[in-house]
Design an enzyme around this catalytic site. Sequence first.
Site, mmCIF file in Angstrom:
data_model
loop_
_atom_site.group_PDB
_atom_site.id
_atom_site.type_symbol
_atom_site.label_atom_id
_atom_site.label_comp_id
_atom_site.label_asym_id
_atom_site.label_seq_id
_atom_site.Cartn_x
_atom_site.Cartn_y
_atom_site.Cartn_z
ATOM 1 N N PHE B 80 0.804 -1.276 -0.011
ATOM 2 C CA PHE B 80 0.051 -0.053 0.148
ATOM 3 C C PHE B 80 0.748 1.319 -0.024
ATOM 4 C CE2 PHE B 80 -2.771 -2.985 2.269
ATOM 5 C CZ PHE B 80 -3.342 -3.528 1.033
ATOM 6 N N TRP C 324 -7.489 3.311 -2.347
ATOM 7 C CA TRP C 324 -6.261 3.699 -1.775
ATOM 8 C C TRP C 324 -5.235 2.190 -1.299
ATOM 9 C CZ3 TRP C 324 -4.645 2.165 3.292
ATOM 10 C CH2 TRP C 324 -3.268 2.997 3.712
ATOM 11 N N HIS C 325 -6.205 1.129 -1.086
ATOM 12 C CA HIS C 325 -5.672 -0.069 -0.612
ATOM 13 C C HIS C 325 -4.708 -0.737 -1.791
ATOM 14 C CE1 HIS C 325 -7.942 0.404 2.946
ATOM 15 N NE2 HIS C 325 -7.128 -0.638 3.440
ATOM 16 N N GLY C 326 -5.168 -0.301 -2.793
ATOM 17 C CA GLY C 326 -4.453 -1.072 -4.095
ATOM 18 C C GLY C 326 -5.116 -0.555 -5.417
#
Lengths: 385, 80, 403
Positions: B80, C324-326
Amino acid sequence: MADRPLPQLPPLLDDATRTLERAAAPTPPPEPRRRRARPPRDEGTPRRQWSAGHALVVSVLALALGLLLNAPGIHKSAFNKPAGWERDVALAFTGPLAGISDALLLDRPREGIQALVGRSGADEIHTDLGIPSPSPASPTRPAPAARPKPEPTRKLAFSPQKKLRIWIAGDSLVITPGYAIVRAAGASPAIEAVGSVDGRVATGLTRPDVFNWFDEIRRQVKKLRPRAVVLAFGGNDDKAYMTGVPKGTELGDFGSWSWRKEYGRRVGGLMDTINRAGAFVIWIGLPQTRSADQTRRFDVVNAVAQRQARKRAGRAAYIDTYTMFAGDDGGYAQYLADGSGRLEKVRSDDGVHFERIGGDMIARLVLKELNKEFDLTSWRKKPNA
Amino acid sequence: MIEGLFTGWGEPAPLVTSGVLAAILVGVGSQYLPARIPRLVMARFSRLPVLGQATVLAFSLMLTSALGPEGVAPFIYFQF
Amino acid sequence: MLFPTATFGLFFLVVLPLSWLTMPWPHRWRPFIIAASYVFYSWWDWRFVLLLAGCTIWNQVLAVRIWQARVPSQRKGLLVLALAGDIGVLGYFKYYDFFVSSTDNMASLVGLDLPLSLKSIVLPVGISFFTFMAISYVVDAYRGDFQPTTLEKFAVYLSFFPHLVAGPIVRPAELIPQIATPRNPRRVDTSRAFYLIATGLFKKVVIANYLASSIVDEVFAAPGQHSSLEILIAVYAYAVQIYADFSGYTDIAIGIALLLGFSFPQNFDSPYAAVSVQDFWRRWHMTLSRWLRDYVYIPLGGNRGGTILTYRNLLLTMLIGGLWHGAAWTFVVWGGLHGAALVGERWWRDRRGVAALPHPGRVAALARADPDLPLRLPRLDLLPRRLVRRGVGDDRGALHGVG
């Protein structure tokens, strides 16, 4: 912040203050709206605060004692390091450390815990290869259980009643293709993947001290009785140093004649071990990687493995992933277009490993190879199958 | 995966071992631990003499190392 | 440098005494801790350091300008510029390939052949975390909530090695005042620090790793080859694994900061004991949740615009949280599911006037509401590909005659 007025309590999180450490909050936070009442944090005996010096002393003492308690494991990790000055320095330290720990019986609790969870002997360093000795390239006796001759007309037949048992093992590069093969095998009624995909990160054939594959494979083929074994090794073997080298053998640099000979002995030895247990070997070669230097070293490893497989025609096959994963320019490619022109990510971000789709591509070739070697379809023609 | 949840009951499950169930139990169970228990542990620990604290920590390091894998475990959240 | 390694152990044994020795003189301590953090970060790749330094200077310059500017339009313009830079950098490193391959694949569906090329960009470790911290610094300056500090202090705030690679996401107002004055070397909460480090290590190295290697990796890689019981247990095992892995790592981070004299916000509060999805997000990766609330949800309008707008804001916030996580569609769907669950819960609450869904017992709540199931969804890796194509299938059909 805790003291910033919010127009209304947002539903996502309505009590910002709970996210702050109690110790850090300068003002006591308002009691959040909660279903469960929580007792205040600082009830009971308060914690004693210590000085920074105390923190340092406790850390150093704990680490020193921890080193002694874990000495056998630390010594093994040092031994397993890649060759170089760091390993030499570490070994000069961990050797005596393990000796002291043993003399003071401080290694016993660790042994006890390992025995309790069934990991006795995990700290032992074991570099004996035990591969079939004289000339691995041409076994003097024919493999007893192996098929007599590779005649295309007399392929060994398998069916849903008598499935072809396959087993998959190797370094980290086998993991994604390995599971793809397991999935593909699941879709074929005449193939059964036995055991788990035995993929072990940072292992190979040069360093049996890190993980002894020669032992593992001998044990597993005996236990699982596969008729085909899929292997992928070499990703961590592009180095000069090897352990378990026979006494009197001098190894040259990586890729030198003596290095190739010793590495070939290991690859061939594994193939023979498997052949003698009555199974066919499918060796997945190394792909090119983002690093040109690494790719050049992989060329050397591939050449050795390919040669050993060729020597065992009918008992082993080599799968070339090198060209399979080449981009339009013949070099490394992270994305490849599939049949319909869609770009698919086939290699992972590290520039070495495979993505799931890349694994599926290899699985298809492995299945093709299995179909070439074995008869997996004739059962369909029989009325009672 | 989701269909597999429903279509494969009654088959052998060799991966469901007592160790796995114990680890899940510890992982979920620890979240229902009343907050006063870790507080009590920390308070007790803070009253130990220097050598006592170092010994407790050294044994916890030993436990983690003896039960943990060889080498460094990968960290999921690094992507992340 | 990862926390649970011998290298980090040695690094910390050097940094800990030096940090306390220089602490009484901030003009010595700050350069020292910046240098130490940059060494820590450069262990991955020295080039990442340039990015971190660039991000520091960019945000510092603009935050100060925003604070000084008096004309609202000028302030807004500077804010947009700062955010464009931050999101642009994050987008380039994290989402470029995802964006290009998605666009290209969509275009090829309608028969277009776009001249886009993929770059195989290496994602700098922790970029998502420090970019978010930088954004909070700039936005707080814009809102007038936090006066920008000196470049040196901001550089410590952004690069401080305990939080640098995996959070917690600390706010300027939490950390910068701590950086501004020396910490008290006579009152360090060492027992809490050691407790967090020891239990964090155990969670991360033993529990998470044991579950991953014993069941999760194998079942998730080839679900078709496993029985229902194994799949069910693997799903729960993954829930515990990801919790133990992440909360263990941030516990170590909080403990290390404490030993250096700094207190970080809590990041996990027994999330699987949550009684609703909303409650789950109050307890899981808490510093991200509140970041999303303060810098996405509230700017979108929060719950001030009426029911429908609130639902939209919740959904958008969680979609952004997912992304946001990936960089993958699975994460987008995951965020969407969480957003939908939050909306559903809120709708239920508005109708019934209760705080959360009724729950028959805690363990049952875990099974039924299962707030983290979508967390595992990205792992399933089945979404777009499964919808679009079926290659070497993982159907159980072949095994069970149902497919």
